[in-house]
Design a protein around this motif. Structure first.
Motif, PDB file in Angstrom:
ATOM      1  N   VAL A  36       1.230  -1.593   0.114  1.00  0.00           N
ATOM      2  CA  VAL A  36       0.305  -0.134   0.235  1.00  0.00           C
ATOM      3  C   VAL A  36       0.491   1.542  -0.194  1.00  0.00           C
ATOM      4  N   ALA A  37       1.714   1.195   0.780  1.00  0.00           N
ATOM      5  CA  ALA A  37       3.161   2.329   1.081  1.00  0.00           C
ATOM      6  C   ALA A  37       3.496   2.865  -0.455  1.00  0.00           C
ATOM      7  N   LEU A  38       4.027   1.722  -1.211  1.00  0.00           N
ATOM      8  CA  LEU A  38       4.497   1.590  -2.843  1.00  0.00           C
ATOM      9  C   LEU A  38       3.827   2.183  -3.837  1.00  0.00           C
ATOM     10  N   LYS A  39       2.500   1.563  -3.600  1.00  0.00           N
ATOM     11  CA  LYS A  39       1.503   2.111  -4.677  1.00  0.00           C
ATOM     12  C   LYS A  39       0.585   4.098  -4.272  1.00  0.00           C
ATOM     13  N   THR A  40       0.981   4.403  -2.854  1.00  0.00           N
ATOM     14  CA  THR A  40      -0.002   5.439  -2.717  1.00  0.00           C
ATOM     15  C   THR A  40       0.456   6.502  -2.055  1.00  0.00           C
ATOM     16  N   ARG A  41       2.196   6.745  -1.441  1.00  0.00           N
ATOM     17  CA  ARG A  41       3.289   7.846  -1.262  1.00  0.00           C
ATOM     18  C   ARG A  41       4.733   7.425  -1.894  1.00  0.00           C
ATOM     19  N   ARG A  42       5.363   8.839  -1.928  1.00  0.00           N
ATOM     20  CA  ARG A  42       6.466   8.432  -2.410  1.00  0.00           C
ATOM     21  C   ARG A  42       7.960   8.820  -1.283  1.00  0.00           C
ATOM     22  N   ILE A  43       7.622   6.806  -1.636  1.00  0.00           N
ATOM     23  CA  ILE A  43       8.866   6.610  -0.707  1.00  0.00           C
ATOM     24  C   ILE A  43      10.078   6.062  -1.439  1.00  0.00           C
ATOM     25  N   LEU A  44      11.082   7.180  -0.814  1.00  0.00           N
ATOM     26  CA  LEU A  44      12.647   6.855  -1.472  1.00  0.00           C
ATOM     27  C   LEU A  44      13.243   5.760  -1.018  1.00  0.00           C
ATOM     28  N   SER A  45      13.474   5.586   0.210  1.00  0.00           N
ATOM     29  CA  SER A  45      14.466   4.467   0.469  1.00  0.00           C
ATOM     30  C   SER A  45      14.038   3.444   1.971  1.00  0.00           C
ATOM     31  N   TYR A  46      14.317   2.752   2.125  1.00  0.00           N
ATOM     32  CA  TYR A  46      14.146   1.980   2.835  1.00  0.00           C
ATOM     33  C   TYR A  46      13.757   2.038   4.369  1.00  0.00           C
ATOM     34  N   LYS A  47      14.988   3.836   4.491  1.00  0.00           N
ATOM     35  CA  LYS A  47      14.799   4.691   5.914  1.00  0.00           C
ATOM     36  C   LYS A  47      13.648   5.320   5.907  1.00  0.00           C
ATOM     37  N   ASP A  48      13.034   5.873   4.545  1.00  0.00           N
ATOM     38  CA  ASP A  48      12.020   6.377   4.437  1.00  0.00           C
ATOM     39  C   ASP A  48      10.824   5.599   4.857  1.00  0.00           C
ATOM     40  N   LEU A  49      10.444   4.387   4.159  1.00  0.00           N
ATOM     41  CA  LEU A  49       9.447   3.048   4.662  1.00  0.00           C
ATOM     42  C   LEU A  49       9.899   2.556   5.934  1.00  0.00           C
ATOM     43  N   ALA A  50      11.070   2.404   6.528  1.00  0.00           N
ATOM     44  CA  ALA A  50      11.123   1.978   8.318  1.00  0.00           C
ATOM     45  C   ALA A  50      10.286   3.028   9.205  1.00  0.00           C
ATOM     46  N   GLN A  51      10.577   4.142   8.592  1.00  0.00           N
ATOM     47  CA  GLN A  51      10.341   5.815   9.231  1.00  0.00           C
ATOM     48  C   GLN A  51       9.009   5.127   9.010  1.00  0.00           C
ATOM     49  N   ASN A  52       8.381   5.482   8.064  1.00  0.00           N
ATOM     50  CA  ASN A  52       6.805   5.664   7.983  1.00  0.00           C
ATOM     51  C   ASN A  52       5.825   4.318   8.761  1.00  0.00           C
ATOM     52  N   LEU A  53       6.496   2.984   8.120  1.00  0.00           N
ATOM     53  CA  LEU A  53       5.614   1.954   9.019  1.00  0.00           C
ATOM     54  C   LEU A  53       6.356   1.641  10.252  1.00  0.00           C
TER      55      LEU A  53
ATOM     56  N   LEU B 251       4.977  -1.628  -8.723  1.00  0.00           N
ATOM     57  CA  LEU B 251       4.108  -2.600  -7.656  1.00  0.00           C
ATOM     58  C   LEU B 251       4.250  -3.709  -9.854  1.00  0.00           C
ATOM     59  N   SER B 252       4.344  -5.158  -8.930  1.00  0.00           N
ATOM     60  CA  SER B 252       4.245  -5.489 -10.579  1.00  0.00           C
ATOM     61  C   SER B 252       2.421  -5.235 -10.538  1.00  0.00           C
ATOM     62  N   LYS B 253       1.818  -6.072 -11.885  1.00  0.00           N
ATOM     63  CA  LYS B 253       1.138  -6.378 -12.055  1.00  0.00           C
ATOM     64  C   LYS B 253       0.079  -7.514 -11.233  1.00  0.00           C
ATOM     65  N   GLU B 254       1.662  -8.135 -10.963  1.00  0.00           N
ATOM     66  CA  GLU B 254       0.569  -9.258  -9.347  1.00  0.00           C
ATOM     67  C   GLU B 254       0.435  -8.586  -8.165  1.00  0.00           C
TER      68      GLU B 254
ATOM     69  N   LYS C 285      -0.372  -4.836  -7.839  1.00  0.00           N
ATOM     70  CA  LYS C 285      -1.900  -4.712  -7.898  1.00  0.00           C
ATOM     71  C   LYS C 285      -2.450  -5.351  -7.844  1.00  0.00           C
ATOM     72  N   ASP C 286      -2.845  -6.462  -8.454  1.00  0.00           N
ATOM     73  CA  ASP C 286      -3.978  -7.455  -8.713  1.00  0.00           C
ATOM     74  C   ASP C 286      -4.600  -7.302  -7.200  1.00  0.00           C
ATOM     75  N   TYR C 287      -3.201  -7.875  -5.814  1.00  0.00           N
ATOM     76  CA  TYR C 287      -3.742  -8.292  -5.169  1.00  0.00           C
ATOM     77  C   TYR C 287      -3.856  -7.396  -4.084  1.00  0.00           C
ATOM     78  N   LEU C 288      -3.605  -5.504  -4.442  1.00  0.00           N
ATOM     79  CA  LEU C 288      -4.335  -5.053  -4.170  1.00  0.00           C
ATOM     80  C   LEU C 288      -5.676  -4.810  -4.013  1.00  0.00           C
ATOM     81  N   LYS C 289      -6.210  -4.849  -5.636  1.00  0.00           N
ATOM     82  CA  LYS C 289      -7.246  -5.025  -5.653  1.00  0.00           C
ATOM     83  C   LYS C 289      -8.754  -5.794  -4.930  1.00  0.00           C
ATOM     84  N   GLY C 290      -7.393  -6.871  -4.707  1.00  0.00           N
ATOM     85  CA  GLY C 290      -8.176  -8.027  -4.597  1.00  0.00           C
ATOM     86  C   GLY C 290      -8.456  -7.338  -2.301  1.00  0.00           C
ATOM     87  N   MET C 291      -7.814  -6.478  -1.813  1.00  0.00           N
ATOM     88  CA  MET C 291      -7.527  -6.465  -0.274  1.00  0.00           C
ATOM     89  C   MET C 291      -9.161  -5.608  -0.671  1.00  0.00           C
ATOM     90  N   LYS C 292      -9.926  -6.340   0.034  1.00  0.00           N
ATOM     91  CA  LYS C 292     -10.596  -5.834   1.251  1.00  0.00           C
ATOM     92  C   LYS C 292     -10.686  -3.894   1.416  1.00  0.00           C
TER      93      LYS C 292
END
Length: 88
Positions: free
Chosen positions: A8-25, A73-76, A78-85
């Protein structure tokens, strides 16, 4: 689940590094790297840039090939995220 949150974070936010993602989550960077590797292995992520080393004047010209890359995100994935409730 952490893997879902990363997708979700990779789809919806601008993530620049592992550090950014770790801090975000609010998790450790080592855990993020392991989770990204797992998502790649599952086929949910795609590496689109493995560095270049083409410009000698570039400030990043000393970065080794494959040390710098971008995940999308790969096609798979994106498809996984679409299937999430409720992707949040």
């Amino acid at each position: 689940m952490l893997l879902d949150k990363i997708l979700v974070a990779l789809k919806t936010r601008r993530i620049l590094s592992y550090k950014d993602l770790a801090q975000n989550l609010k998790v450790d960077q080592t855990l993020i790297k392991a989770a990204i590797n797992q998502l790649d292995h599952m086929g949910y992520l795609q590496k689109v840039n493995t560095g270049c080393n083409m410009c000698k004047e570039c400030s990043k010209s000393n970065i080794k090939i494959n040390e710098m890359h971008v995940w999308v995100l790969s096609k798979e994935g994106k498809d996984y995220l679409k299937g999430m409730k409720n992707p949040s």
